[in-house]
Design a protein around this motif. Structure first.
Motif, PDB file in Angstrom:
ATOM      1  N   CYS A 136      -2.966  -8.741 -11.287  1.00  0.00           N
ATOM      2  CA  CYS A 136      -1.957  -9.667 -10.770  1.00  0.00           C
ATOM      3  C   CYS A 136      -1.884 -10.923 -11.635  1.00  0.00           C
ATOM      4  CB  CYS A 136      -2.277 -10.055  -9.324  1.00  0.00           C
ATOM      5  SG  CYS A 136      -1.802  -8.809  -8.111  1.00  0.00           S
TER       6      CYS A 136
ATOM      7  N   TYR B 240       0.614  -9.155 -14.505  1.00  0.00           N
ATOM      8  CA  TYR B 240       1.917  -9.296 -13.861  1.00  0.00           C
ATOM      9  C   TYR B 240       2.303 -10.746 -13.595  1.00  0.00           C
ATOM     10  CZ  TYR B 240       1.080  -4.331 -13.051  1.00  0.00           C
ATOM     11  OH  TYR B 240       0.795  -3.001 -13.211  1.00  0.00           O
TER      12      TYR B 240
ATOM     13  N   LYS C 260       1.320 -12.691 -11.157  1.00  0.00           N
ATOM     14  CA  LYS C 260       1.570 -12.864  -9.725  1.00  0.00           C
ATOM     15  C   LYS C 260       0.316 -13.393  -9.039  1.00  0.00           C
ATOM     16  CE  LYS C 260       3.670  -9.705  -7.449  1.00  0.00           C
ATOM     17  NZ  LYS C 260       4.063  -8.420  -6.825  1.00  0.00           N
ATOM     18  N   THR C 261       0.527 -14.051  -7.903  1.00  0.00           N
ATOM     19  CA  THR C 261      -0.599 -14.512  -7.094  1.00  0.00           C
ATOM     20  C   THR C 261      -1.125 -13.338  -6.279  1.00  0.00           C
ATOM     21  OG1 THR C 261       0.333 -16.723  -6.913  1.00  0.00           O
ATOM     22  CG2 THR C 261      -1.366 -16.108  -5.315  1.00  0.00           C
TER      23      THR C 261
ATOM     24  N   LYS D 109      -2.681 -11.013  -3.419  1.00  0.00           N
ATOM     25  CA  LYS D 109      -2.764 -11.068  -1.964  1.00  0.00           C
ATOM     26  C   LYS D 109      -4.225 -11.220  -1.559  1.00  0.00           C
ATOM     27  CE  LYS D 109       1.646 -10.159  -1.268  1.00  0.00           C
ATOM     28  NZ  LYS D 109       2.566 -11.135  -0.650  1.00  0.00           N
TER      29      LYS D 109
ATOM     30  N   ASP E 183       3.212  -4.839   0.341  1.00  0.00           N
ATOM     31  CA  ASP E 183       3.273  -5.320  -1.025  1.00  0.00           C
ATOM     32  C   ASP E 183       3.312  -4.096  -1.939  1.00  0.00           C
ATOM     33  OD1 ASP E 183       2.853  -7.151  -3.334  1.00  0.00           O
ATOM     34  OD2 ASP E 183       0.931  -6.100  -3.429  1.00  0.00           O
TER      35      ASP E 183
END
Length: 254
Positions: free
Chosen positions: A148, A152, A154-155, A157, A222
């Motif tokens: 992540c 990517y 992204k934060t 989860k 997600d």
């Protein structure tokens, strides 16, 4: 042309293996043999009247209850897992609701209905797969966080939210795995439809029960987490290493 006598003889051998495994306390081998019985019935379009009489006496329609919520991780994935495993083992799953002090109904338990040996297979697989999926998810979470952040952008989860989506993906992958194996089985056996030979008896078993439709529950997932779970479910090895040589032709639990 299928030689029914040979198929019935194989059924008898699997039945004997099941009883011997139970006597020795080998639960895995017993469940594998029971699953082999189910697979033969489906593959060769046999009805319950084709099963040796003693087997029908010893393997009646039963109902077993299990908790509505998984001890591992809450979420819709658990209901989905039970539904998928029941579908491919000729069982039916029901939800038992109880009335709370407030007067509202609360989902309390799942009831698994089917022939005794099929129900045993369902309970075994639900327990085995739920724990296996969860353990793999925990092991892969650090890799997911790394991807992540550095792959990517992204934060990640939280672990709880990751597992909820990941486990839903596992169930979806497992369903596709079973469906693919069933389609392959249909082609190999040159049959166009599968006879759920216990459906009528299950309906008869439940004829006096008041059964309503449950409201469908939606759960957002997600995609990144779910895709990881899907690959795990699609490629999971089920009950590896517990099959007896005499059931090597029926190695898949279906």
């Amino acid at each position: 042309m299928v030689d029914k006598d040979k198929i019935l003889e194989k059924l008898r051998k699997l039945m004997n293996l099941k009883e011997s495994a139970l006597a020795l306390g080998n639960e895995g081998e017993a469940c594998a043999a029971a699953a082999g019985i189910t697979r033969l019935l489906i593959a060769y379009n046999l009805s319950e009247t084709d099963i040796p009489t003693q087997e029908r006496i010893d393997n009646p329609i039963v109902a077993e209850e299990i908790p509505f919520k998984s001890e591992i991780n809450s979420g819709k994935w658990y209901e989905g897992l039970i539904g998928v495993v029941c579908e491919y083992n000729m069982c039916r799953s029901l939800i038992i609701s109880i009335r709370k002090d407030s007067g509202r109904m609360r989902r309390d338990k799942f009831q698994i209905v089917g022939r005794k040996k099929n129900v045993e297979v369902v309970l075994f697989l639900v327990s085995q797969l739920s724990h296996k999926f969860y353990q793999i998810g925990l092991k892969e979470y650090p890799v997911y966080k790394h991807d992540c952040l550095f792959k990517y952008g992204k934060t990640p989860k939280s672990l709880t939210m990751y597992l909820r989506s990941y486990l839903c993906g596992c169930v979806s992958g497992l369903n596709d795995k079973f469906r693919s194996e069933k389609q392959q089985l249909q082609q190999e056996c040159n049959i166009t439809s599968l006879a759920m030979s216990t459906r009528a008896e299950i309906d008869d078993f439940l004829k006096d029960e008041k059964i309503g439709r449950s409201r469908a529950r939606c759960e957002s997932v997600d995609c990144l987490s779910a895709n990881r779970g899907y690959n795990v479910g699609k490629n999971i090895e089920i009950n590896k290493g517990v099959y007896a040589e005499s059931v090597s032709e029926d190695r898949r639990l279906m």
